[in-house]
Design an enzyme around this catalytic site. Sequence first.
Site, PDB file in Angstrom:
ATOM      1  N   ASP A 194      81.828  98.506  65.849  1.00 41.08           N
ATOM      2  CA  ASP A 194      80.727  97.527  65.195  1.00 41.08           C
ATOM      3  C   ASP A 194      79.297  97.774  66.683  1.00 41.08           C
ATOM      4  O   ASP A 194      78.086  98.233  65.752  1.00 41.08           O
ATOM      5  CB  ASP A 194      81.597  96.233  65.908  1.00 41.08           C
ATOM      6  CG  ASP A 194      81.416  95.256  64.838  1.00 41.08           C
ATOM      7  OD1 ASP A 194      81.950  95.090  63.394  1.00 41.08           O
ATOM      8  OD2 ASP A 194      82.936  95.315  64.935  1.00 41.08           O
ATOM      9  N   TYR A 195      79.820  97.955  67.507  1.00 42.08           N
ATOM     10  CA  TYR A 195      78.686  98.165  68.420  1.00 42.08           C
ATOM     11  C   TYR A 195      78.554  99.635  68.704  1.00 42.08           C
ATOM     12  O   TYR A 195      76.961 100.515  69.066  1.00 42.08           O
ATOM     13  CB  TYR A 195      79.150  97.725  69.768  1.00 42.08           C
ATOM     14  CG  TYR A 195      79.460  96.401  70.123  1.00 42.08           C
ATOM     15  CD1 TYR A 195      78.423  95.539  70.528  1.00 42.08           C
ATOM     16  CD2 TYR A 195      80.142  95.858  70.540  1.00 42.08           C
ATOM     17  CE1 TYR A 195      77.976  94.083  70.801  1.00 42.08           C
ATOM     18  CE2 TYR A 195      80.578  94.601  70.295  1.00 42.08           C
ATOM     19  CZ  TYR A 195      79.560  93.693  70.854  1.00 42.08           C
ATOM     20  OH  TYR A 195      79.582  92.123  71.020  1.00 42.08           O
TER      21      TYR A 195
END
Length: 420
Positions: A194-195
Amino acid sequence: MPSPDAQPPADQSPDSQPGQAPGSAGPGALSGVRVLDLATFIAGPFCGGQLAEYGADVVKVEQPGVGDSLRELGHKAKGRALFWALEARGRRSITLNLREPRGQELALQLIASSDIVIENFRPGTLERWGLGYERMKAVNPGVILVRVSAYGQTGPYASRPGFGRIAQAFGGLTYLAGHPDRPPVNPGSATLADYAAGLFSTTAALAALDYRRRTGEGQQIDVSLYESIFRLCDVLALEYDALGLVRERRGSDAHAAPHSHYPTADGKWIAIACTNDRIFRRLNGVMAEDGFGDDPSLATMEQRAARRVEVDARVSAWTGRHTLAELRELLDAAEVPNSPISSIADIVEEPHVQARGTLQTVEDPEIGPVLMPAPVPRMSATPATVQRPAPRLGEHNDEVYGELGLTAADLDQLRAAGII
């Protein structure tokens, strides 16, 4: 994390000039840029959060009465999700039902005055709501649409749901995590993909802004979680294609040696990285009578890597006779790259972290003062800042919709109809 289901967010946006940020702490590098954040969970919103820290006016759109699922994810303090307190900071929150025609009309008004729109629903969701890129472009030819999904906007898996853990498994990282004689493990955090996707989204959005500055043209940006994590797996594909190698789980082993994690006499662990022959010679000197001497069979990185088990065993025996503090002093003096294996408790107390301001205290309206990672990277002329704490659900409805020209009576009607 892109939502596995098409959950509607909310709407925002003013009738004022794109990018003006009422109440912001000061001009940043992106002062004057307006961002409409339709995304949920982490990946898309992380992009929006970075843009906010650089000075953009970011309006977070959430589903009326429900809000972003990130508000309920993970541990809470005083009833407030810590994920939300961190990843929603710096923006304004409005509510908007994007499934309803009136909500879609308001969304288009917001899009008309936005520079960047971020979404991470399953591919096709915005199109079903009448809010696809072509519709956006009709009201704002220069709009930049950042689209984050598990598998991308194209391909046979495009419509499949997915989160960070799924992307890390599909993208090859999970296969590498752990020891060779044990099952694969989660590589540190299920949110790494996600990051990573959020970082790539931010980079692409900034590049698209510069392209629009030169040409006047907007564009779509297609970011997938699995490709973002795969891109971080260094030369994995090249090893397979050029050499026929399938990299397997190797614990803490790396391409070099000694280049691993080693025990200390006081029950801690230290990371040592000898990535070239010069550093190895410096380590050899520090180890003195425990060292490798002038053994010509260990002179090169390739030779040491071939005898990694033996090399690591000898380094472990040496580190195991010294405390962590002693090892750091010895290795620092010899300019051998090293670090303690730090827990968050260690990081908070680390003098370098304190001196750099790596952590900063943010006054959260519900939690109170709480430590958070400070914005990165450091910019000398336009430093990134946390301009406001994470908002309450719909906290800025009156403010943002007022900028669109809606009156209090208009907002009451929209609330009664379930639009906001």
